[in-house]
Scaffold this active site. Sequence first.
Site, PDB file in Angstrom:
ATOM      1  N   ALA A   2       0.862  -1.177   0.000  1.00 30.78           N
ATOM      2  CA  ALA A   2       0.000   0.000   0.000  1.00 30.78           C
ATOM      3  C   ALA A   2       0.900   1.229   0.000  1.00 30.78           C
ATOM      4  O   ALA A   2       2.056   1.161   0.441  1.00 30.78           O
ATOM      5  CB  ALA A   2      -0.895  -0.017   1.230  1.00 30.78           C
ATOM      6  N   GLU A  42      -0.452  -9.443  -0.341  1.00 33.43           N
ATOM      7  CA  GLU A  42      -1.871  -9.703  -0.043  1.00 33.43           C
ATOM      8  C   GLU A  42      -2.726  -9.743  -1.310  1.00 33.43           C
ATOM      9  O   GLU A  42      -3.604 -10.602  -1.431  1.00 33.43           O
ATOM     10  CB  GLU A  42      -2.393  -8.634   0.933  1.00 33.43           C
ATOM     11  CG  GLU A  42      -1.816  -8.800   2.330  1.00 33.43           C
ATOM     12  CD  GLU A  42      -2.103  -7.622   3.243  1.00 33.43           C
ATOM     13  OE1 GLU A  42      -1.800  -6.482   2.844  1.00 33.43           O
ATOM     14  OE2 GLU A  42      -2.630  -7.828   4.343  1.00 33.43           O
ATOM     15  N   GLU A  57       4.610  -5.302   7.630  1.00 32.51           N
ATOM     16  CA  GLU A  57       3.800  -4.311   8.342  1.00 32.51           C
ATOM     17  C   GLU A  57       4.213  -4.082   9.793  1.00 32.51           C
ATOM     18  O   GLU A  57       4.187  -2.949  10.270  1.00 32.51           O
ATOM     19  CB  GLU A  57       2.309  -4.696   8.297  1.00 32.51           C
ATOM     20  CG  GLU A  57       1.638  -4.458   6.957  1.00 32.51           C
ATOM     21  CD  GLU A  57       1.797  -5.615   5.985  1.00 32.51           C
ATOM     22  OE1 GLU A  57       2.613  -6.522   6.264  1.00 32.51           O
ATOM     23  OE2 GLU A  57       1.109  -5.616   4.963  1.00 32.51           O
ATOM     24  N   GLY A  80       0.687  -5.080   1.050  1.00 35.09           N
ATOM     25  CA  GLY A  80      -0.511  -5.174   0.214  1.00 35.09           C
ATOM     26  C   GLY A  80      -0.238  -5.873  -1.115  1.00 35.09           C
ATOM     27  O   GLY A  80      -1.161  -6.401  -1.732  1.00 35.09           O
TER      28      GLY A  80
HETATM   29  N1  DAK Z   1       4.490   3.169  -0.940  1.00 32.22           N
HETATM   30  C1  DAK Z   1       4.832   4.313  -1.585  1.00 32.22           C
HETATM   31  N2  DAK Z   1       5.907   4.449  -2.353  1.00 32.22           N
HETATM   32  C2  DAK Z   1       6.714   3.380  -2.491  1.00 32.22           C
HETATM   33  C3  DAK Z   1       6.430   2.149  -1.839  1.00 32.22           C
HETATM   34  C4  DAK Z   1       5.260   2.068  -1.040  1.00 32.22           C
HETATM   35  N3  DAK Z   1       4.856   0.937  -0.441  1.00 32.22           N
HETATM   36  N4  DAK Z   1       7.425   1.288  -2.151  1.00 32.22           N
HETATM   37  C5  DAK Z   1       8.270   1.954  -2.960  1.00 32.22           C
HETATM   38  N5  DAK Z   1       7.848   3.206  -3.169  1.00 32.22           N
HETATM   39  C6  DAK Z   1       8.499   4.246  -3.962  1.00 32.22           C
HETATM   40  C7  DAK Z   1       9.701   4.839  -3.223  1.00 32.22           C
HETATM   41  O1  DAK Z   1       9.286   5.816  -2.315  1.00 32.22           O
HETATM   42  C8  DAK Z   1      10.500   5.412  -4.397  1.00 32.22           C
HETATM   43  O2  DAK Z   1       9.902   6.620  -4.784  1.00 32.22           O
HETATM   44  P1  DAK Z   1      10.827   7.947  -5.131  1.00 32.22           P
HETATM   45  O3  DAK Z   1      11.643   8.181  -3.916  1.00 32.22           O
HETATM   46  O4  DAK Z   1      11.686   7.491  -6.303  1.00 32.22           O
HETATM   47  O5  DAK Z   1       9.847   9.023  -5.458  1.00 32.22           O
HETATM   48  C9  DAK Z   1      10.246   4.415  -5.504  1.00 32.22           C
HETATM   49  O6  DAK Z   1       9.062   3.713  -5.147  1.00 32.22           O
HETATM   50  C10 DAK Z   1      11.380   3.424  -5.647  1.00 32.22           C
HETATM   51  O7  DAK Z   1      11.578   2.815  -4.379  1.00 32.22           O
HETATM   52  P2  DAK Z   1      13.046   2.703  -3.714  1.00 32.22           P
HETATM   53  O8  DAK Z   1      13.920   3.836  -4.132  1.00 32.22           O
HETATM   54  O9  DAK Z   1      12.841   2.483  -2.262  1.00 32.22           O
HETATM   55  O10 DAK Z   1      13.580   1.386  -4.414  1.00 32.22           O
HETATM   56  P3  DAK Z   1      14.611   0.331  -3.829  1.00 32.22           P
HETATM   57  O11 DAK Z   1      14.957  -0.570  -4.953  1.00 32.22           O
HETATM   58  O12 DAK Z   1      15.737   0.999  -3.110  1.00 32.22           O
HETATM   59  O13 DAK Z   1      13.796  -0.488  -2.724  1.00 32.22           O
HETATM   60  C11 DAK Z   1      11.853  -1.662  -1.863  1.00 32.22           C
HETATM   61  C12 DAK Z   1      12.691  -1.267  -3.123  1.00 32.22           C
HETATM   62  C13 DAK Z   1      10.595  -2.385  -2.349  1.00 32.22           C
HETATM   63  C14 DAK Z   1      12.683  -2.644  -0.999  1.00 32.22           C
HETATM   64  C15 DAK Z   1      11.519  -0.402  -1.048  1.00 32.22           C
HETATM   65  O14 DAK Z   1      10.930   0.583  -1.924  1.00 32.22           O
HETATM   66  C16 DAK Z   1      10.563  -0.668   0.065  1.00 32.22           C
HETATM   67  O15 DAK Z   1      10.935  -1.198   1.115  1.00 32.22           O
HETATM   68  N6  DAK Z   1       9.298  -0.245  -0.145  1.00 32.22           N
HETATM   69  C17 DAK Z   1       8.270  -0.356   0.885  1.00 32.22           C
HETATM   70  C18 DAK Z   1       7.825  -1.790   1.012  1.00 32.22           C
HETATM   71  C19 DAK Z   1       6.828  -1.958   2.116  1.00 32.22           C
HETATM   72  O16 DAK Z   1       7.110  -1.735   3.299  1.00 32.22           O
HETATM   73  N7  DAK Z   1       5.666  -2.347   1.722  1.00 32.22           N
HETATM   74  C20 DAK Z   1       4.572  -2.586   2.644  1.00 32.22           C
HETATM   75  C21 DAK Z   1       3.785  -1.338   2.772  1.00 32.22           C
HETATM   76  S1  DAK Z   1       2.631  -1.509   4.089  1.00 32.22           S
HETATM   77  C22 DAK Z   1      -4.661  -1.209   5.752  1.00 32.22           C
HETATM   78  C23 DAK Z   1      -4.639  -2.175   4.822  1.00 32.22           C
HETATM   79  C24 DAK Z   1      -3.478  -2.536   4.210  1.00 32.22           C
HETATM   80  C25 DAK Z   1      -2.296  -1.927   4.517  1.00 32.22           C
HETATM   81  C26 DAK Z   1      -2.314  -0.959   5.445  1.00 32.22           C
HETATM   82  C27 DAK Z   1      -3.479  -0.585   6.064  1.00 32.22           C
HETATM   83  N8  DAK Z   1      -5.879  -0.860   6.400  1.00 32.22           N
HETATM   84  C28 DAK Z   1      -6.889  -1.866   6.598  1.00 32.22           C
HETATM   85  C29 DAK Z   1      -6.074   0.449   6.854  1.00 32.22           C
HETATM   86  C30 DAK Z   1      -1.105  -2.336   3.832  1.00 32.22           C
HETATM   87  C31 DAK Z   1       0.097  -1.951   4.228  1.00 32.22           C
HETATM   88  C32 DAK Z   1       1.288  -2.126   3.406  1.00 32.22           C
HETATM   89  O17 DAK Z   1       1.280  -2.647   2.302  1.00 32.22           O
END
Ligand code: DAK
Length: 276
Positions: free
Chosen positions: A63, A111, A131, A108
């Site tokens: 997400a 998921e 998460e 997400g």
């Molecule tokens: N959200 C927003 N932007 C993201 C993103 C994300 N999840 N993942 C990557 N990006 C963006 C980065 O910010 C970056 O943008 P710029 O800085 O270039 O503008 C671009 O994508 C490239 O990412 P990186 O520069 O970080 O690329 P790397 O190769 O260095 O790293 C990575 C790739 C996938 C390891 C890293 O980007 C990363 O760790 N991303 C986050 C992964 C993550 O934690 N995903 C889980 C998110 S939490 C809910 C329901 C569901 C959810 C929540 C609440 N409710 C019921 C309310 C779900 C939660 C989640 O999914």
Amino acid sequence: MDFILYEVNGAVGTITINREKALNALNSQVLDELNATLDAVDLNTVRCLILTGAGEKSFVAGADIGEMSTLTKAEGEAFGKKGNDVFRKLETFPIPVIAAVNGFALGGGCEISMSCDIRICSDNAVFGQPEVGLGITPGFGGTQRLARLVSPGMAKQLIYTARNIKAAEAYRIGLVNQVVSAEVNEAGEVVTSAKDALMAAANKMAAGIAQQAPIAVRNCKKAINEGLQVDMDKAIVIEEKLFGDCFETEDQKAGMGNFLEKDKEKKLKVVPFQNK
Ligand code: DAK
């Protein structure tokens, strides 16, 4: 549509989440567009869907953390509902959906792949539920679907530790059905990229599903999904009803007729899906 591409090739529809700069992270607009795309699928002609992410690097990196970071409680709940509704729509979609996971499938992203019927991935895929490291629980069904797909113990380990796993481990624990690699020639040069090989494999699987009797395939999906929610006595009744439902359809008559006529090709005569 800004963030979703939809393409139909024969009886196979491909939905691409197209937000490559943000690694295809799911924001509200992506979820709205995905919802509208699913509503617009022509179920009279399309018999299997493929869901993938744009580019080579990421399926869906979760997400959108930027969008989520400023949500109020009420907005967080609305965002969660939006996601859950779309994911459930995919899960209960009348026709099978194959997730072609081309890289990161985190939070997400993992998921949404688990809301699909089948997952196949490229060998650079990475799965995880990070998460708890962000101070939240998985919110789009991760605690429920991962535990059902692998095992409660394995799901708890992955979720509590927030550890990402690579494609080979995802295959070993049963999270994905198939891992696809790039094709290289004898000189070691890549002739087909991992993404292209993945999409070829997904299309081959989808075409194989699409040539089966459509009513029977739909009823199998329903029987498996609904049967898993209840005890075996009730599950068998669900199967009985869906089995009975296939009779007197053109599909059943043609399918069994082919066998009795000793049709060497044993191909199902293609009949249009009958809306019931
Ligand atoms: N959200 C927003 N932007 C993201 C993103 C994300 N999840 N993942 C990557 N990006 C963006 C980065 O910010 C970056 O943008 P710029 O800085 O270039 O503008 C671009 O994508 C490239 O990412 P990186 O520069 O970080 O690329 P790397 O190769 O260095 O790293 C990575 C790739 C996938 C390891 C890293 O980007 C990363 O760790 N991303 C986050 C992964 C993550 O934690 N995903 C889980 C998110 S939490 C809910 C329901 C569901 C959810 C929540 C609440 N409710 C019921 C309310 C779900 C939660 C989640 O999914």
